[in-house]
Design a protein around this motif. Structure first.
Motif, mmCIF file in Angstrom:
data_model
loop_
_atom_site.group_PDB
_atom_site.id
_atom_site.type_symbol
_atom_site.label_atom_id
_atom_site.label_comp_id
_atom_site.label_asym_id
_atom_site.label_seq_id
_atom_site.Cartn_x
_atom_site.Cartn_y
_atom_site.Cartn_z
ATOM 1 N N ARG A 173 2.235 7.395 -6.493
ATOM 2 C CA ARG A 173 1.334 8.284 -7.080
ATOM 3 C C ARG A 173 1.962 9.831 -6.552
ATOM 4 N NH1 ARG A 173 -2.373 5.193 -4.130
ATOM 5 N NH2 ARG A 173 -2.232 6.340 -2.338
ATOM 6 N N TYR B 219 0.684 -1.120 0.010
ATOM 7 C CA TYR B 219 -0.084 -0.122 0.092
ATOM 8 C C TYR B 219 0.950 1.242 -0.136
ATOM 9 C CZ TYR B 219 -3.046 3.654 1.918
ATOM 10 O OH TYR B 219 -3.586 4.947 2.119
ATOM 11 N N ARG B 220 1.978 1.324 0.758
ATOM 12 C CA ARG B 220 2.704 2.377 1.025
ATOM 13 C C ARG B 220 3.523 2.588 -0.540
ATOM 14 N NH1 ARG B 220 5.631 4.466 6.180
ATOM 15 N NH2 ARG B 220 3.997 4.196 7.469
ATOM 16 N N SER C 264 2.283 1.990 -3.372
ATOM 17 C CA SER C 264 1.437 2.653 -4.334
ATOM 18 C C SER C 264 1.288 4.142 -3.999
ATOM 19 C CB SER C 264 -0.007 1.960 -4.272
ATOM 20 O OG SER C 264 -0.182 0.545 -4.499
ATOM 21 N N LYS C 265 1.364 4.470 -2.646
ATOM 22 C CA LYS C 265 1.171 5.773 -2.499
ATOM 23 C C LYS C 265 2.308 6.713 -2.743
ATOM 24 C CE LYS C 265 0.176 8.676 1.783
ATOM 25 N NZ LYS C 265 -0.103 8.668 3.049
#
Length: 570
Positions: free
Chosen positions: A542, A535-536, A538-539
């Motif tokens: 972005r 998840y990190r 992906s962040k």
């Protein structure tokens, strides 16, 4: 951690030491115990105050009136017939307390004419305070006591002065005959019968004399830090006896004019040091100041000559290899072996100015002496020279595979525990130099390591040239605005240095790049669940772009993180 001496003015050697205590005889005179051996007091009986028998008697007086207190002087033997004690206003126990508070050495009473006995309360109070209370024989005359006590005091003081002069003459002859600090402490140790050493103002040992094994055992006491530095900041002048340190030690400052050159210290395990020992140390300190000033004058000339030649070597102007080796041999240096060039620079001073008091030698001079004393103990043939802004040392590599560890040991000893007001310094280490003709290259490598190491790690850094990596290139960029712009453009919001969340994400990014995007290994190092790290990632993508698939972007991100690691960009 590392600091050089800039400690405050030492306490007076005539005052009791803070945190310790004087031995029983801190002034010249007879102890009460010795005074009771003179013929006039031979028949005196001790009624109370046995703990105070080592109090010092310097004078004697007779108590004829009740209001004697304003005339009582310290170290006085007070004689009385008991007549003034009959109607003492504050009571006899209170009188004893008042006399003790004024430093009375002892109270001697002759009974049976005006008093038949002393009250038990008075005896108990004298015993509690350790104030000797003597019962005089009826037949003894006060004039005999006064004459014999004063004669004994004068004889002792005269003997002390005579011995002081003999000691001073013996110690002075050491310097006049060409001796230095080592010969001086050896002679002082022989006079006192205990080990003696001389240190710099910040406690670095310069010379030792006497039983060196005994002296070495003292280095394991709290008087010294782990690097072997005597903690001068906690040991003011005087005689000390600490609960956690066996025996006694006496400290005297070595001062010439208003310049604090160091300390001379004596250690004794099996006897108490007294005022006579302090007097000898004071004489030795005066002579030591002469020896230090003489050595400073000689060293100033030698250092300039050595410094000029080493500067030529490091700039490539000293000639061919054979000439360099031969000339260094004449200076006592061995450069025909594998060496590393070490450059040490004092960090900019950021603290308050030193307090008024004794002056210290120039900080760069003391910094050079610190390096020379440490290095020469390890290898007397290693070159150490102080320049205007730095100290340069040519240290042998030896058999150790990691030369940086050897340098780290030296830095640790020069730094000590940072006590004594020492200044912090940064150190750079070159690659191994296997030929004297390559010393200029090594010198530039060490200087670069100092500059970049301080930018990377701040004050007190120790950096090896090989460990600098890309920082060597980044440090060459003088336009700091360009570097800051590169960081903002590459890291975007991640460049904020006042946001804990962004700082946390930066750390995650650094671990990912360090592990070559191995998600499982990065999650293990970060103590994250695998899915949390995904998840990190992906962040981060972005915010930064597809760094997991774009190697050029990964390179830019790694460089931007290194720029942030450097100091002095704000």
């Amino acid at each position: 951690m590392g600091k050089l001496a800039n400690d405050p003015a030492p306490g007076s050697p005539e005052l009791p030491a803070a945190g310790g205590k004087w031995p029983s005889r801190a002034v010249a005179g007879l102890t009460v115990r010795k005074a009771m051996e003179i013929p006039a007091l031979a028949g005196a009986r001790l009624l109370a105050g046995e703990d105070g028998l080592d109090r010092v008697v310097q004078r004697a007086n007779i108590m004829e009136v009740p209001d004697i207190l304003p005339w009582v002087k310290p170290h006085e033997l007070l004689l009385t017939t008991g007549y003034p004690l009959r109607n003492t206003p504050q009571g006899l126990p209170g009188l004893v307390a008042e006399l003790d508070a004024r430093g009375l050495a002892a109270l001697a009473v002759k009974l049976h004419r005006y008093l038949d006995a002393l009250p038990d309360e008075m005896v108990h109070e004298a015993d509690r305070l350790g104030l000797p209370l003597l019962l005089l024989p009826d037949a003894v005359g006060f004039d005999d006591i006064l004459n014999q006590v004063l004669t004994g005091v004068l004889n002792k003081q005269a003997a002390a002065l005579e011995r002081s002069w003999e000691v001073h003459h013996a110690l002075l002859s050491v310097v006049l005959e060409g001796g230095g600090l080592t010969e001086l402490v050896t002679k002082t140790s022989a006079v006192l019968g205990v080990p003696v050493m001389v240190t710099t103002a910040d406690g670095r040992v310069l010379a030792e004399g006497g039983n060196l094994d005994d002296l070495a055992s003292w280095r394991h006491t709290p008087c010294f830090d782990t690097s072997g530095r005597f903690r001068t900041e906690y040991e003011p002048g005087g005689v000390h006896s600490h609960v956690d340190v066996p025996g006694w030690h006496a400290v005297v400052s070595i001062v010439a004019g208003r310049v604090d050159h160091g300390r001379i210290v004596a250690f004794a395990r099996h006897r108490a040091l007294d005022d006579a020992d302090v007097n000898v140390l004071e004489r030795a300190a005066t002579v030591a100041a002469l020896a230090v000033n003489k050595q400073l004058a000689v060293t100033a000339v030698e250092s300039k000559y050595r410094g000029d030649f080493l500067r030529d070597v490091l700039s490539g102007r000293a000639g061919d290899r054979d000439r360099i080796v031969a000339h260094c041999e004449s200076l006592g240096w061995d450069v025909g072996r594998d060496l590393v060039v070490v450059v040490a620079e004092l960090d900019p001073e950021s603290g308050p100015a030193g307090s008024a008091g004794l002056q210290l030698r120039p900080v760069q001079e003391r910094f050079t002496v610190a390096w020379q004393s440490v290095v020469q103990r390890r290898d007397p043939r290693a070159a150490v020279v102080g320049f205007a802004q730095e100290v340069v040392a040519l240290l042998p590599v030896g058999a150790r595979p990691d030369p940086e560890s050897s340098v780290r040991d030296v830095v640790r000893q020069v730094s000590g525990d940072g006590g004594g007001g020492r200044r912090s310094f940064s150190t750079g280490v070159s690659r191994v130099v296997d030929d004297p003709s390559r010393l200029p290259v090594g010198y530039e490598q060490a200087r670069r390591a100092v500059d970049v190491g301080r930018q990377m790690n701040g004050r007190g850094s120790l950096a090896h040239f090989d460990s600098l990596g890309s920082f060597r290139l980044l440090s060459q960029i003088e336009d700091r605005d360009e570097l800051r712009g590169f960081v903002r453009e590459t890291l975007h919001g991640l460049a904020a240095d006042d946001d804990p969340e962004m700082e946390d994400l930066r750390h995650t990014l650094k671990v990912l790049l360090d592990t070559n995007l191995n998600v499982a290994e990065a999650a293990r190092q970060l103590h994250f669940h695998y899915n949390t790290l995904r998840y990190r990632i992906s962040k981060l993508e972005r915010m930064l772009g597809p760094f997991t698939t774009d190697p050029e972007l990964r390179l830019d991100l790694a460089l931007a993180l290194k720029v942030l690691q450097m100091r002095g960009l704000s």
